[in-house]
Design an enzyme around this catalytic site. Structure first.
Site, PDB file in Angstrom:
ATOM      1  N   GLY A  12       0.778  -1.231   0.000  1.00 47.82           N
ATOM      2  CA  GLY A  12       0.000   0.000   0.000  1.00 47.82           C
ATOM      3  C   GLY A  12       0.815   1.290   0.000  1.00 47.82           C
ATOM      4  CB  SER A  13       4.251   2.252  -0.964  1.00 47.89           C
ATOM      5  OG  SER A  13       4.342   1.944  -2.338  1.00 47.89           O
ATOM      6  CG  ASN A  14       1.523   3.756  -5.669  1.00 52.40           C
ATOM      7  OD1 ASN A  14       1.876   4.838  -6.130  1.00 52.40           O
ATOM      8  ND2 ASN A  14       2.100   2.605  -6.008  1.00 52.40           N
ATOM      9  NE  ARG A  91      -8.290 -11.680  -7.425  1.00 56.67           N
ATOM     10  CZ  ARG A  91      -7.789 -12.869  -7.775  1.00 56.67           C
ATOM     11  NH1 ARG A  91      -6.517 -13.146  -7.586  1.00 56.67           N
ATOM     12  NH2 ARG A  91      -8.576 -13.764  -8.315  1.00 56.67           N
ATOM     13  CG  LEU A  93     -11.870  -4.742 -10.465  1.00 63.39           C
ATOM     14  CD1 LEU A  93     -11.771  -3.231 -10.256  1.00 63.39           C
ATOM     15  CD2 LEU A  93     -12.600  -5.396  -9.287  1.00 63.39           C
ATOM     16  CG  HIS A 109       0.182  -0.709 -15.587  1.00 64.91           C
ATOM     17  ND1 HIS A 109      -0.144  -1.966 -15.142  1.00 64.91           N
ATOM     18  CD2 HIS A 109       1.055  -0.893 -16.612  1.00 64.91           C
ATOM     19  CE1 HIS A 109       0.494  -2.870 -15.874  1.00 64.91           C
ATOM     20  NE2 HIS A 109       1.228  -2.240 -16.770  1.00 64.91           N
ATOM     21  CG  ASP A 145      -3.151  -2.680 -17.092  1.00 62.96           C
ATOM     22  OD1 ASP A 145      -3.705  -2.214 -16.089  1.00 62.96           O
ATOM     23  OD2 ASP A 145      -2.444  -3.702 -17.061  1.00 62.96           O
TER      24      ASP A 145
END
Ligand code: GAR
Length: 196
Positions: A12-14, A91, A93, A109, A145
Site C-alpha cells: 500500500g505505498s501508493n 485482481r 475486475l 500501472h 490497462d
C-alpha cells in the site's frame, strides 16, 4: 469535498502517498481502504492514519469473480465514494463492476502504457532493451490497462539494472505521480500530468 475509496492488495505505498496528500486544501478525503487480502500490509498502515478499512478475501470465491465483487461492493457502496483509486490492486475486475464506476475509477500501472499492460512490466522493459521506463495513471475501462491517460512519469533505464532496481526507481515516481493526478482529477481536471 470528494470522497475517495482506495483498493489495495499489498503494502500500500501508493495508497499511503495518496492518503497523506489528502489534507489541507486538497479537494478530496479518503473514506475507505479496501483490500482483497485481509493480511495486506497497507490495511494496518491506513488504520494507523485513521482511515476506515475493510477486507474481502477473494480466495473462497475461486473463479467466481461476480460473487467476489458482490461482496466487495458492500463496504465500497456503504462508503459512498465519488472516486475509486486502484493502488496496487491485483485482481482483474469484471466489465460489470467497472461500468458502475466508469469515469471515476483510476489505476496506477508500472509501465509507460500502452507498453506492457499486465504483469512483469519491468522485466519486459529490460528484455526489450528500453532506455526509459516509468508509470502511468489512467481511467479504468473494461479493457485491461487501457483507459484514457491521466498521467505519466518517466525514469531512465540504467546500465546493469535489474527488474527490482528498476521497480524501486519507478515506485519513487509513482508516489509523486498518483497524488498529483488525484489532486487534479478531484478538482474536475482530466488534463494529463506529465512528469518530470
Ligand atoms: C505498484 O508498483 C503499482 O504500480 C503496481 O503494484 C505496485 C503496488 O505497490 N500495480 C500493478 O502492477 C497493477 N497491475 P504498493 O502496494 O506499494 O502501492
Amino acid at each position: 469535498m470528494k470522497r475517495v475509496a482506495l483498493l489495495i492488495s499489498g503494502g500500500g505505498s501508493n495508497m499511503l502517498a495518496l492518503v497523506r496528500d489528502m489534507a489541507g486544501d486538497h479537494p478530496a478525503r479518503p473514506v475507505l481502504v479496501l483490500s482483497n487480502d485481509p493480511m495486506a500490509g497497507g490495511l494496518a498502515k491506513a488504520a494507523a492514519l485513521g482511515v476506515p478499512t475493510a477486507a474481502v478475501d477473494h480466495r473462497p470465491f475461486g473463479r467466481d469473480r461476480a460473487a467476489f465483487e458482490a461482496e466487495l461492493l458492500k463496504p465500497l457502496l456503504a462508503a459512498e465514494p465519488d472516486i475509486i483509486c486502484l493502488a496496487g490492486f491485483m485482481r482483474i475486475l469484471t466489465p460489470g463492476f467497472i461500468r458502475r464506476f466508469e469515469g471515476r475509477m483510476l489505476n496506477i500501472h508500472p509501465s509507460l502504457l500502452p507498453k506492457y499492460p499486465g504483469l512483469h512490466t519491468h522485466q519486459r522493459a529490460l528484455d526489450a532493451g528500453d532506455t526509459e521506463a516509468g508509470c502511468t495513471v489512467h481511467e479504468v475501462t473494461a479493457e485491461l490497462d487501457a483507459g484514457p491517460l491521466l498521467g505519466q512519469a518517466r525514469v531512465p533505464v540504467l546500465p546493469g539494472d535489474t527488474a527490482d532496481a528498476l521497480a524501486a526507481r519507478v515506485l519513487v515516481e509513482e508516489h509523486r505521480l498518483y497524488p498529483a493526478v488525484l489532486r487534479r482529477f478531484a478538482a474536475g481536471d482530466r488534463t494529463p500530468v506529465l512528469l518530470p
